[in-house]
Write a protein that holds these residues in place. Sequence first.
Motif, short mmCIF file in Angstrom:
data_model
loop_
_atom_site.label_atom_id
_atom_site.label_comp_id
_atom_site.label_asym_id
_atom_site.label_seq_id
_atom_site.Cartn_x
_atom_site.Cartn_y
_atom_site.Cartn_z
N GLY A 77 3.51 -11.56 -3.04
CA GLY A 77 3.13 -12.61 -2.10
C GLY A 77 3.76 -13.94 -2.45
O GLY A 77 4.98 -14.07 -2.60
N GLN A 78 2.90 -14.96 -2.62
CA GLN A 78 3.35 -16.30 -2.98
C GLN A 78 2.84 -16.71 -4.36
O GLN A 78 2.74 -17.90 -4.66
N GLU A 464 -6.88 -4.29 2.15
CA GLU A 464 -7.26 -2.88 1.95
C GLU A 464 -6.37 -2.22 0.90
O GLU A 464 -6.85 -1.50 0.03
N ILE A 465 -5.07 -2.49 0.97
CA ILE A 465 -4.13 -1.86 0.03
C ILE A 465 -4.27 -2.45 -1.37
O ILE A 465 -4.28 -1.71 -2.37
N ASN A 466 -4.38 -3.77 -1.47
CA ASN A 466 -4.35 -4.43 -2.78
C ASN A 466 -5.70 -4.50 -3.49
O ASN A 466 -5.74 -4.66 -4.72
N GLY A 470 -6.32 1.22 -0.59
CA GLY A 470 -6.07 1.84 0.70
C GLY A 470 -4.74 2.58 0.71
O GLY A 470 -3.83 2.28 -0.08
N THR A 471 -4.63 3.55 1.60
CA THR A 471 -3.42 4.39 1.64
C THR A 471 -2.62 4.18 2.93
O THR A 471 -1.72 4.97 3.22
N GLN A 472 -2.93 3.16 3.67
CA GLN A 472 -2.22 2.94 4.93
C GLN A 472 -0.75 2.64 4.66
O GLN A 472 -0.40 1.87 3.76
N THR A 473 0.11 3.25 5.46
CA THR A 473 1.56 3.10 5.25
C THR A 473 2.26 2.39 6.40
O THR A 473 3.48 2.18 6.33
N ALA A 474 1.53 2.06 7.45
CA ALA A 474 2.16 1.42 8.61
C ALA A 474 1.12 0.62 9.40
O ALA A 474 -0.08 0.85 9.27
N ALA A 475 1.62 -0.34 10.17
CA ALA A 475 0.76 -1.12 11.05
C ALA A 475 1.47 -1.31 12.38
O ALA A 475 2.68 -1.60 12.42
N SER A 505 2.00 -9.56 0.98
CA SER A 505 1.77 -8.73 -0.22
C SER A 505 1.66 -7.25 0.14
O SER A 505 0.75 -6.54 -0.32
N LEU A 506 2.57 -6.76 0.95
CA LEU A 506 2.61 -5.35 1.34
C LEU A 506 3.75 -4.64 0.61
O LEU A 506 4.76 -5.26 0.26
#
Length: 538
Positions: A77-78, A464-466, A470-475, A505-506
């Motif tokens: 991220g930043q 959710e991921i960080n 979470g296991t999401q791979t796309a939006a 931060s993805l």
Amino acid sequence: MTKTLNKQYLQVTARAFVSPEVINAAARARAAPGIWVLVISAFVVYLFAQHNMVFPYHDDWGYATLSYVGEQTGFTGQNFNLMQLLAFLYGEYVHWSGRFVAFFVQINIFKLGIEYVRLAQIGIILSIISLAIKISPSKDFFRPLTIVPIVYFLSLPQYSVAGGLYWFSASVAYVWGIPLFLYAAYLMQRRKASNLPSTILLTCAAAFHEQMSVAVVAFITAYTILSQFPKLEAERILRDLKLAIPVFLIAFITIFAPGNFNRKSISTYPSHSLIDTLFMNADALTHWIFVHPEGRILLAMLAASFAFLFVLLLKSSTRKSQLLAVTLSLLTLLGVCYSLSLSIFFAATLFAYGALLLLLRSKFEFDPIVFSIYIAAVASLALLLLAPGVAGRSLLTFLFLMMVPVTFIFSQLSFAGLRPFAYAVVFAVLPFAVSNAGNIYMGYKSNFEANSINHAKLIAVSHEINHEQGTQTAANLLKLQKPRYAEKMPYDKPQIGKWMKKYYSLPEDFSLVWKEYPQRRESLLIHRIDQDEYGAKH
């Protein structure tokens, strides 16, 4: 007898105080500040509403994550540290641009959040308008002619605002240094001399952009000469130039940055010939200011201020017949220039505008500040003649600096007893200026929903991921309805997608799936429900 006279005097005095004319004048005097407080408050509300519609675009994400041109790694991220930021700015200076101060400011404010960037720019705009008034003869922010710089701002053409003022990477460089410049000019006007605080402010302003560097140097040079003219004192000139050494040094460092030459070597110029490039860019500048339909409202205000210079000159002269002949000759000369070439006419008009400002300085005892700011504005255009091309946003520095002489001339017209002329122009332009600003606002508003949904989704999935493994791979994200009111997006240029993912931060392999903005409300509702489901989890 004395008692009778006193009684008559009191009766006359009482009638004078209670007469309708006196009561109406007193009522207007009491009401005027309230009216202008409302006008200014409405303008501030508009600025907040407009900036609420503006989101990061294009390289905003790249600079915010230290990823544009060169990339710093080792953080998400930043969450970079000062050493990483300085290393990035050094790489930017060496390989791309001399605007390291502007990028330092931009990156740090973006780190606080987009809300702080918006708030900072609102403060910048209000500061420029306030200083334009402070430098004018009016001085008072709550005088009726406060509306002049406000109408001027609302008249700014879409070509300089969309993809310019409302693209933060551009506006920070082109505009954010201007309040420093104008505050320094105000201090010099008040103290009738340059001083250490004004030098520090001008040095900081010159570091924001190459155009600002040229403008500030031109301002100092014009002021140093004009503040002593016609009696030039070598000792004082030397003192002023010594004081200005830091300004000249930072201007040199900014303009002659290695990155500027590196970028020049990979830029596509309109011609291999320098002379051809100069003429082509002069034509482009002329087109933006005189020909482009989006610039006509602002052009009307600039033209009115030019005409008012002639009016002030005629009013101040005791030899009106001779001066009228000179005026007609000058107008004829401008007509000849117009028949030859629009670019020649533009150059002649700039010269005539400055000459009239300079001539009126002795008539109305102007201080040299306004003329020096005008010279700075023109100098900022001169640098564009050497550029690979002239974009509409490149005129932002010139347009904002010209707010000062325009406000000054309208204010001076009022003090010369010609206020109705000033009001006539302002109120004639006002509805068109409001319409122009309204169209820009509606353009950004049409993209607001998609930007908001995308932003909320990406924040939610990042959390959710960080934080929740979470296991999401796309939006699924929405494309913007009106590309004109945004800079390039990830679906326009894949590299931007990389910066955008880093900003939120993805993971690098995370997919951004861009869908067309749905025309049917039912389809948009699905995206909203999707967004709300994320929000309910977090």
